[in-house]
Design a protein around this motif. Structure first.
Motif, PDB file in Angstrom:
ATOM      1  N   GLN A 180       8.412  82.030  69.540  1.00 13.36           N
ATOM      2  CA  GLN A 180       9.773  81.926  70.024  1.00 13.36           C
ATOM      3  C   GLN A 180      10.690  82.880  69.265  1.00 13.36           C
ATOM      4  N   MET A 181      11.651  83.434  69.972  1.00 11.89           N
ATOM      5  CA  MET A 181      12.630  84.315  69.345  1.00 11.89           C
ATOM      6  C   MET A 181      13.637  83.464  68.583  1.00 11.89           C
ATOM      7  N   PRO A 182      13.810  83.666  67.288  1.00 10.53           N
ATOM      8  CA  PRO A 182      14.778  82.849  66.534  1.00 10.53           C
ATOM      9  C   PRO A 182      16.205  83.140  66.972  1.00 10.53           C
ATOM     10  N   VAL A 183      17.080  82.180  66.742  1.00 13.20           N
ATOM     11  CA  VAL A 183      18.494  82.292  67.117  1.00 13.20           C
ATOM     12  C   VAL A 183      19.316  82.274  65.840  1.00 13.20           C
ATOM     13  N   ASP A 184      20.160  83.282  65.639  1.00  5.33           N
ATOM     14  CA  ASP A 184      20.998  83.343  64.448  1.00  5.33           C
ATOM     15  C   ASP A 184      22.302  82.592  64.695  1.00  5.33           C
ATOM     16  N   SER A 185      23.105  82.520  63.665  1.00  3.70           N
ATOM     17  CA  SER A 185      24.365  81.764  63.759  1.00  3.70           C
ATOM     18  C   SER A 185      25.362  82.433  64.699  1.00  3.70           C
ATOM     19  N   HIS A 186      25.315  83.770  64.764  1.00  3.24           N
ATOM     20  CA  HIS A 186      26.244  84.475  65.652  1.00  3.24           C
ATOM     21  C   HIS A 186      25.924  84.183  67.118  1.00  3.24           C
ATOM     22  N   SER A 187      24.655  84.137  67.453  1.00  7.51           N
ATOM     23  CA  SER A 187      24.270  83.826  68.827  1.00  7.51           C
ATOM     24  C   SER A 187      24.609  82.383  69.176  1.00  7.51           C
ATOM     25  N   LYS A 188      24.437  81.477  68.222  1.00 12.95           N
ATOM     26  CA  LYS A 188      24.808  80.097  68.468  1.00 12.95           C
ATOM     27  C   LYS A 188      26.297  79.961  68.726  1.00 12.95           C
ATOM     28  N   MET A 189      27.076  80.760  67.999  1.00 11.97           N
ATOM     29  CA  MET A 189      28.527  80.686  68.181  1.00 11.97           C
ATOM     30  C   MET A 189      28.928  81.180  69.568  1.00 11.97           C
ATOM     31  N   ASN A 190      28.260  82.248  70.060  1.00 17.13           N
ATOM     32  CA  ASN A 190      28.576  82.757  71.391  1.00 17.13           C
ATOM     33  C   ASN A 190      28.031  81.844  72.494  1.00 17.13           C
ATOM     34  N   ARG A 191      26.884  81.197  72.192  1.00 21.99           N
ATOM     35  CA  ARG A 191      26.314  80.309  73.195  1.00 21.99           C
ATOM     36  C   ARG A 191      27.117  79.026  73.312  1.00 21.99           C
ATOM     37  N   PHE A 192      27.608  78.532  72.224  1.00 19.52           N
ATOM     38  CA  PHE A 192      28.433  77.327  72.219  1.00 19.52           C
ATOM     39  C   PHE A 192      29.795  77.684  71.650  1.00 19.52           C
ATOM     40  N   PRO A 193      30.728  78.130  72.474  1.00 24.53           N
ATOM     41  CA  PRO A 193      32.033  78.572  71.969  1.00 24.53           C
ATOM     42  C   PRO A 193      32.816  77.417  71.364  1.00 24.53           C
ATOM     43  N   GLN A 194      33.780  77.811  70.552  1.00 21.27           N
ATOM     44  CA  GLN A 194      34.623  76.826  69.897  1.00 21.27           C
ATOM     45  C   GLN A 194      35.480  76.099  70.937  1.00 21.27           C
ATOM     46  N   PRO A 195      35.637  74.817  70.794  1.00 14.55           N
ATOM     47  CA  PRO A 195      36.473  74.086  71.773  1.00 14.55           C
ATOM     48  C   PRO A 195      37.932  74.506  71.660  1.00 14.55           C
ATOM     49  N   HIS A 196      38.570  74.679  72.797  1.00 15.33           N
ATOM     50  CA  HIS A 196      39.982  75.037  72.818  1.00 15.33           C
ATOM     51  C   HIS A 196      40.677  74.106  73.808  1.00 15.33           C
ATOM     52  N   TYR A 197      41.954  73.970  73.627  1.00 13.16           N
ATOM     53  CA  TYR A 197      42.730  73.022  74.415  1.00 13.16           C
ATOM     54  C   TYR A 197      43.787  73.793  75.191  1.00 13.16           C
ATOM     55  N   LYS A 198      44.019  73.356  76.387  1.00 10.39           N
ATOM     56  CA  LYS A 198      44.997  73.980  77.265  1.00 10.39           C
ATOM     57  C   LYS A 198      45.903  72.901  77.818  1.00 10.39           C
ATOM     58  N   THR A 199      47.179  73.167  77.743  1.00 12.60           N
ATOM     59  CA  THR A 199      48.151  72.202  78.234  1.00 12.60           C
ATOM     60  C   THR A 199      48.088  72.141  79.748  1.00 12.60           C
ATOM     61  N   SER A 200      47.845  70.976  80.265  1.00 15.52           N
ATOM     62  CA  SER A 200      47.761  70.813  81.715  1.00 15.52           C
ATOM     63  C   SER A 200      49.154  70.563  82.259  1.00 15.52           C
ATOM     64  N   SER A 201      49.515  71.352  83.253  1.00 12.30           N
ATOM     65  CA  SER A 201      50.825  71.201  83.879  1.00 12.30           C
ATOM     66  C   SER A 201      50.741  71.772  85.284  1.00 12.30           C
ATOM     67  N   GLU A 202      51.492  71.201  86.176  1.00  5.71           N
ATOM     68  CA  GLU A 202      51.518  71.704  87.535  1.00  5.71           C
ATOM     69  C   GLU A 202      52.374  72.955  87.644  1.00  5.71           C
ATOM     70  N   SER A 203      53.227  73.204  86.703  1.00  5.72           N
ATOM     71  CA  SER A 203      54.062  74.395  86.755  1.00  5.72           C
ATOM     72  C   SER A 203      53.232  75.627  86.445  1.00  5.72           C
ATOM     73  N   SER A 204      53.547  76.737  87.092  1.00 10.70           N
ATOM     74  CA  SER A 204      52.793  77.985  86.927  1.00 10.70           C
ATOM     75  C   SER A 204      53.281  78.810  85.747  1.00 10.70           C
ATOM     76  N   GLU A 205      54.277  78.329  85.005  1.00  5.53           N
ATOM     77  CA  GLU A 205      54.803  79.136  83.920  1.00  5.53           C
ATOM     78  C   GLU A 205      53.863  79.170  82.719  1.00  5.53           C
ATOM     79  N   PHE A 206      52.891  78.266  82.657  1.00  6.25           N
ATOM     80  CA  PHE A 206      51.951  78.285  81.537  1.00  6.25           C
ATOM     81  C   PHE A 206      50.874  79.351  81.739  1.00  6.25           C
ATOM     82  N   ASP A 207      50.585  79.693  82.973  1.00  3.58           N
ATOM     83  CA  ASP A 207      49.532  80.664  83.263  1.00  3.58           C
ATOM     84  C   ASP A 207      50.168  82.011  83.573  1.00  3.58           C
ATOM     85  N   THR A 208      50.765  82.625  82.564  1.00  3.51           N
ATOM     86  CA  THR A 208      51.477  83.890  82.765  1.00  3.51           C
ATOM     87  C   THR A 208      50.532  85.057  82.983  1.00  3.51           C
TER      88      THR A 208
END
Length: 554
Positions: A207-235
């Protein structure tokens, strides 16, 4: 000592040779002959009395027996077959390549997130010359120079000058090349079949080993986005899909009700990319207003402000004080909007705006309204003609501060260049001295101008020459604002023409006039053509007004 004797009985020594004077052919006999373009040895001459076909058969039979004769050795006859033909390696192993999948570990310095990075490669082994090539697949936006790491060559195995062979390769092994260790993990189906056919058992794939950089790209860091019906958040999404370069702008046509002056037409632009509004005033030439079309610069319009206990000390309104801004649904045709203390009546929009409201706001009907009262711009009044120059030249002084020459019909000038209709005329006057005066009236078809030339008459007391320069002659009774000029349809024989208070009667014309008018008979009245035909008379020499070249003879 033995002597050689020739046919004359003399020894074969210098001075004893006798030349044969009866010899007539001195050429050397040829040993080769050409047949079908190939050089073949000549067969011996057939003796006298021998059959040539029989001799050829005997010679061919002898050659066949020699070719079929098998040599005998001490232990008996040899029954071995001929050896097989030799096939070189570059022909037998052409385009046969072994492919192995491997990786190597690259150390990463000064990084708190990773210590090493695994970089996969592909190793190609060319069987025809035992050369190898190492290639690293290119990953987009990796930031690492990738591609061919080692070009095709024979890779050294040790310090004794030996090179790697296909027998030295196997899975789960380390291949050290130029100080870099490559770990072989797998191979393709052709490589596995070839190695097994040569008696080499391959190890199990790794098996091809997986380094920490590949793990980081495969499982990105969780991020949060404010949910709103207004379109001003998605500029960013609005910028990419509703940019001004893509034409995503709503355009409304309105009337600005300025009570101090009059109603003025304006254009309201609503930019969907950032919900800003711009108002531009429509200016026309010679309207008497300053050429500054931007009535309101591009900005967001506040619709409802938050209640404040104290009045603001500044005129500008910040975004923290605004509760709601204007949106596209607030711009409806037929309503009067109050924007920054000014009243605007929306009466029409463009096709894109109508389509946008149909797709996004189907409940709003964008139907244009008919306006009975338009903008009251000052109409331009043309002053009366003063008589100086032509009417077109005088009109240019009223249209622009720097007058330009009037435009001419260039196509008409090119088609009718040097085409002139010539008539003879007499001056209609009560003075008896004017009865004998003869004039030549020339009509230029390129620019519809008329010139009059008076033929000098001896002892008349009147100097002849140019009577009227080239100019356009208006008909009597036409207005100065809309004059009607003379055309070839009006120039008939016997017709009186008034030229600037002088009256002339046409008495004759040349043959070119009749030829041109008959070619354009659809635009010429029949009375004019009949008068010319009657005056010129076809076939009568007495009524011929000109010579063969078509010039008038007076």
């Amino acid at each position: 000592m033995s002597w050689h004797w020739n046919k004359h009985g003399l020894p074969f020594l210098p001075g004893y040779t006798v030349r044969d004077v009866t010899k007539s052919s001195f050429h050397r006999p040829q040993t080769l002959g050409y047949k079908n373009g190939y050089a073949l040895p000549r067969r011996p001459t057939v003796g006298i009395g021998q059959d040539p076909l029989l001799s050829e058969q005997l010679i061919q039979q002898k050659i066949t027996e020699l070719s079929m004769e098998m040599p005998d050795i001490t232990y008996g006859a040899c029954h071995d077959t001929l050896p097989e033909s030799f096939v070189p390696a570059h022909v037998a192993l052409d385009k046969k390549v072994l492919r192995f999948y491997a990786y190597f570990e690259e150390e990463v310095l000064y990084s708190p997130e990773e210590v090493y990075r695994v970089r996969p490669v592909v190793i190609y082994y060319y069987l025809e010359d035992d050369s190898m090539c190492i290639y690293e697949p290119v990953v987009e936006n990796s930031g690492i120079p990738q591609g061919k790491r080692i070009k095709r060559q024979r890779l050294p195995k040790n310090e004794h000058g030996e090179h790697y062979q296909w027998k030295d390769l196997n899975l789960r092994m380390e291949l050290e090349v130029y100080g870099v260790k490559y770990h072989l993990t797998d191979c393709d189906a052709f490589t596995k079949e070839f190695m097994e056919s040569e008696g080499i058992a391959l190890n199990d794939p790794a098996q091809m080993p997986v380094d920490s950089h590949s793990k980081m790209n495969r499982f990105p860091q969780p991020h949060y986005k404010t949910s709103s019906e207004s379109s001003e958040f998605d500029t960013m999404h609005k910028f990419l899909t509703m940019s001004f370069l893509l034409g995503q702008v709503l355009r409304f046509f309105a009337l600005w009700d300025d009570t101090d002056e009059e109603t003025k037409p304006v254009t309201i632009h609503y930019y969907l990319v950032d919900d800003t509004v711009e108002i531009r005033e429509i200016h026309e030439a010679n309207s008497g207003r300053d050429p500054f079309p931007v009535l309101m610069r591009r900005e967001r319009l506040p619709k409802k402000l938050k209640p404040e206990p104290f009045p603001s000390c500044v005129l500008e309104v910040s975004k923290h004080e605004v509760e709601e801004y204007y949106s596209p649904k607030d711009f409806q045709l037929g309503q009067t909007m109050n924007i920054l203390g000014r009243r605007f009546l929306l009466y029409d929009c463009d096709a894109f705006t109508e389509e946008y409201f149909k797709n996004n706001y189907p409940g709003i009907e964008m139907k244009p309204i008919e306006m009975s009262r338009r903008c009251c711009l000052y109409s331009q009044e043309i002053p009366p003609y003063n008589g100086f120059g032509s009417l077109e030249d005088s009109l240019q002084n009223c249209l622009s501060l720097l007058p330009e020459p009037p435009k001419r019909n260039v196509l008409k000038m090119l088609e009718n260049d040097q085409k002139v209709l010539r008539y003879t005329a007499k001056l209609v006057s009560q003075n008896p001295e004017d009865e004998d005066r003869l004039f030549i009236l020339s009509y230029f078809l390129s620019d519809d101008m008329i010139s009059i030339f008076e033929k000098p008459s001896r002892n008349s007391g009147i100097i002849g020459g140019k009577f009227l320069e080239k100019t356009r002659v208006p008909k009597p009774g036409s207005s100065v604002e809309n004059p009607e000029f003379y055309s070839p349809a009006d120039l008939a024989i016997g017709v009186n023409i008034e030229v600037f208070s002088h009256r002339f009667v046409l008495t004759n014309a040349d043959h070119y006039v009749l030829t041109y008018l008959e070619a354009n008979s659809s635009q010429i009245p029949s009375q004019t053509l009949d008068s010319l035909r009657q005056k010129l008379g076809v076939g009568t020499a007495s009524n011929q007004p000109g010579d063969q070249n078509g010039t008038i003879v007076i």
